[in-house]
Scaffold this motif. Structure first.
Motif, PDB file in Angstrom:
ATOM      1  N   TYR A   1      70.306   5.989  17.593  1.00 45.70           N
ATOM      2  CA  TYR A   1      69.203   6.952  17.489  1.00 45.70           C
ATOM      3  C   TYR A   1      68.099   6.399  16.604  1.00 45.70           C
ATOM      4  O   TYR A   1      68.352   5.931  15.485  1.00 45.70           O
ATOM      5  CB  TYR A   1      69.706   8.285  16.922  1.00 45.70           C
ATOM      6  CG  TYR A   1      70.899   8.799  17.673  1.00 45.70           C
ATOM      7  CD1 TYR A   1      70.753   9.342  18.950  1.00 45.70           C
ATOM      8  CD2 TYR A   1      72.174   8.706  17.135  1.00 45.70           C
ATOM      9  CE1 TYR A   1      71.858   9.778  19.667  1.00 45.70           C
ATOM     10  CE2 TYR A   1      73.285   9.146  17.846  1.00 45.70           C
ATOM     11  CZ  TYR A   1      73.121   9.676  19.105  1.00 45.70           C
ATOM     12  OH  TYR A   1      74.213  10.091  19.813  1.00 45.70           O
ATOM     13  N   CYS A   2      66.883   6.488  17.095  1.00 45.15           N
ATOM     14  CA  CYS A   2      65.719   5.969  16.387  1.00 45.15           C
ATOM     15  C   CYS A   2      65.539   6.643  15.027  1.00 45.15           C
ATOM     16  O   CYS A   2      65.699   7.858  14.890  1.00 45.15           O
ATOM     17  CB  CYS A   2      64.497   6.221  17.265  1.00 45.15           C
ATOM     18  SG  CYS A   2      62.934   5.829  16.494  1.00 45.15           S
ATOM     19  N   TYR A   3      65.178   5.845  14.041  1.00 37.44           N
ATOM     20  CA  TYR A   3      65.018   6.350  12.670  1.00 37.44           C
ATOM     21  C   TYR A   3      63.901   7.375  12.541  1.00 37.44           C
ATOM     22  O   TYR A   3      63.892   8.179  11.622  1.00 37.44           O
ATOM     23  CB  TYR A   3      64.755   5.184  11.706  1.00 37.44           C
ATOM     24  CG  TYR A   3      63.380   4.572  11.822  1.00 37.44           C
ATOM     25  CD1 TYR A   3      63.125   3.526  12.700  1.00 37.44           C
ATOM     26  CD2 TYR A   3      62.321   5.051  11.048  1.00 37.44           C
ATOM     27  CE1 TYR A   3      61.870   2.970  12.816  1.00 37.44           C
ATOM     28  CE2 TYR A   3      61.057   4.498  11.146  1.00 37.44           C
ATOM     29  CZ  TYR A   3      60.836   3.460  12.032  1.00 37.44           C
ATOM     30  OH  TYR A   3      59.580   2.922  12.140  1.00 37.44           O
ATOM     31  N   HIS A   4      62.951   7.364  13.478  1.00 37.88           N
ATOM     32  CA  HIS A   4      61.791   8.246  13.327  1.00 37.88           C
ATOM     33  C   HIS A   4      62.153   9.705  13.579  1.00 37.88           C
ATOM     34  O   HIS A   4      61.908  10.555  12.726  1.00 37.88           O
ATOM     35  CB  HIS A   4      60.670   7.813  14.285  1.00 37.88           C
ATOM     36  CG  HIS A   4      59.514   8.748  14.311  1.00 37.88           C
ATOM     37  ND1 HIS A   4      58.954   9.205  15.466  1.00 37.88           N
ATOM     38  CD2 HIS A   4      58.834   9.340  13.297  1.00 37.88           C
ATOM     39  CE1 HIS A   4      57.960  10.020  15.169  1.00 37.88           C
ATOM     40  NE2 HIS A   4      57.868  10.120  13.864  1.00 37.88           N
ATOM     41  N   ALA A   5      62.721  10.001  14.747  1.00 35.81           N
ATOM     42  CA  ALA A   5      63.051  11.394  15.050  1.00 35.81           C
ATOM     43  C   ALA A   5      64.267  11.497  15.960  1.00 35.81           C
ATOM     44  O   ALA A   5      64.434  12.469  16.680  1.00 35.81           O
ATOM     45  CB  ALA A   5      61.849  12.098  15.681  1.00 35.81           C
ATOM     46  N   GLY A   6      65.114  10.479  15.929  1.00 40.04           N
ATOM     47  CA  GLY A   6      66.385  10.557  16.648  1.00 40.04           C
ATOM     48  C   GLY A   6      66.324  10.260  18.134  1.00 40.04           C
ATOM     49  O   GLY A   6      67.281  10.566  18.861  1.00 40.04           O
ATOM     50  N   GLY A   7      65.234   9.669  18.608  1.00 38.96           N
ATOM     51  CA  GLY A   7      65.154   9.311  20.035  1.00 38.96           C
ATOM     52  C   GLY A   7      66.250   8.320  20.410  1.00 38.96           C
ATOM     53  O   GLY A   7      66.660   7.492  19.594  1.00 38.96           O
TER      54      GLY A   7
ATOM     55  N   CYS B   1      60.943   2.422  21.030  1.00 36.56           N
ATOM     56  CA  CYS B   1      61.565   3.728  21.250  1.00 36.56           C
ATOM     57  C   CYS B   1      60.812   4.473  22.344  1.00 36.56           C
ATOM     58  O   CYS B   1      59.588   4.578  22.288  1.00 36.56           O
ATOM     59  CB  CYS B   1      61.559   4.532  19.949  1.00 36.56           C
ATOM     60  SG  CYS B   1      62.259   6.179  20.172  1.00 36.56           S
ATOM     61  N   PRO B   2      61.532   4.987  23.349  1.00 37.40           N
ATOM     62  CA  PRO B   2      60.843   5.664  24.445  1.00 37.40           C
ATOM     63  C   PRO B   2      60.156   6.965  24.010  1.00 37.40           C
ATOM     64  O   PRO B   2      59.244   7.429  24.680  1.00 37.40           O
ATOM     65  CB  PRO B   2      61.946   5.961  25.467  1.00 37.40           C
ATOM     66  CG  PRO B   2      63.221   5.560  24.862  1.00 37.40           C
ATOM     67  CD  PRO B   2      62.975   4.890  23.546  1.00 37.40           C
ATOM     68  N   LYS B   3      60.556   7.524  22.861  1.00 40.59           N
ATOM     69  CA  LYS B   3      60.033   8.843  22.490  1.00 40.59           C
ATOM     70  C   LYS B   3      58.599   8.793  21.956  1.00 40.59           C
ATOM     71  O   LYS B   3      57.724   9.487  22.469  1.00 40.59           O
ATOM     72  CB  LYS B   3      60.967   9.490  21.470  1.00 40.59           C
ATOM     73  CG  LYS B   3      60.951  10.992  21.546  1.00 40.59           C
ATOM     74  CD  LYS B   3      62.145  11.583  20.863  1.00 40.59           C
ATOM     75  CE  LYS B   3      62.123  13.092  21.024  1.00 40.59           C
ATOM     76  NZ  LYS B   3      63.203  13.729  20.285  1.00 40.59           N
ATOM     77  N   HIS B   4      58.358   7.997  20.924  1.00 43.64           N
ATOM     78  CA  HIS B   4      56.991   7.921  20.370  1.00 43.64           C
ATOM     79  C   HIS B   4      56.517   6.489  20.217  1.00 43.64           C
ATOM     80  O   HIS B   4      55.578   6.223  19.466  1.00 43.64           O
ATOM     81  CB  HIS B   4      56.906   8.616  19.001  1.00 43.64           C
ATOM     82  CG  HIS B   4      57.473  10.001  18.970  1.00 43.64           C
ATOM     83  ND1 HIS B   4      58.674  10.301  18.368  1.00 43.64           N
ATOM     84  CD2 HIS B   4      57.001  11.161  19.492  1.00 43.64           C
ATOM     85  CE1 HIS B   4      58.928  11.600  18.508  1.00 43.64           C
ATOM     86  NE2 HIS B   4      57.935  12.149  19.187  1.00 43.64           N
TER      87      HIS B   4
END
Ligand code: FES
Length: 150
Positions: free
Chosen positions: A49-55, A73-76
């Motif tokens: 899970y990405c450190y930024h917001a769990g993506g 990261c695909p999320k942001h």
């Protein structure tokens, strides 16, 4: 000691050929969700899970950014170096004349783990790097709840 003997902290994660074919593999090791990647002849393992917001990083593109191989990261679209887990960001380098955009490391943000291959078997050793790394949050109970709501 033979390399393929059980060893504390070392986890068999699959056969080399299977992991190469899969390219990306999800494993839970000691309760930690880990992404194992095969890219351009090398294996990498990092927190799932990405450190930024769990993506979820599993579907992130891999690109070379500023000479460093990164997963995006695909999320942001945060960039994370595969080898060290550094977060990369682009800012203006004011030491240049004229000032030029340049990639900088924000430091280690994503926990990365060691991958070793022996006789066609692949093992992951979880990172023992001391201290808090931002991706640790999404492996804990609070982070899991947050991920579930996202
Ligand atoms: Fe990965 Fe935001 S969750 S960039």
């Amino acid at each position: 000691m033979e390399m393929n003997e059980p060893q504390e902290g070392r986890h068999f994660v699959g056969k080399k050929d299977d992991l190469i074919n899969a390219k990306r593999t999800f494993k839970t090791l000691e309760g930690r969700d880990v992404l194992i990647l095969y890219h351009q002849g090398g294996f990498y393992a990092l927190d799932y899970y990405c450190y930024h917001a769990g993506g979820k990083l599993e579907t992130g593109d891999i690109e070379e950014i500023g000479g460093t191989l990164c997963i995006i990261c695909p999320k942001h679209k945060y960039k994370i170096s595969l080898a060290k887990g550094e977060g990369l960001c682009k800012t203006i380098d004011k030491t240049q004349n004229p000032p030029m955009p340049k990639w900088f490391s924000k430091g280690v943000k994503q926990r990365v783990h060691t991958v070793r291959e022996t006789n066609g078997d692949v093992y992951v050793e979880l990172s023992k790097m001391p201290g808090w790394i931002e991706s640790d949050y999404y492996q804990g109970e609070e982070g899991k709840e947050k991920r579930a709501k996202a």
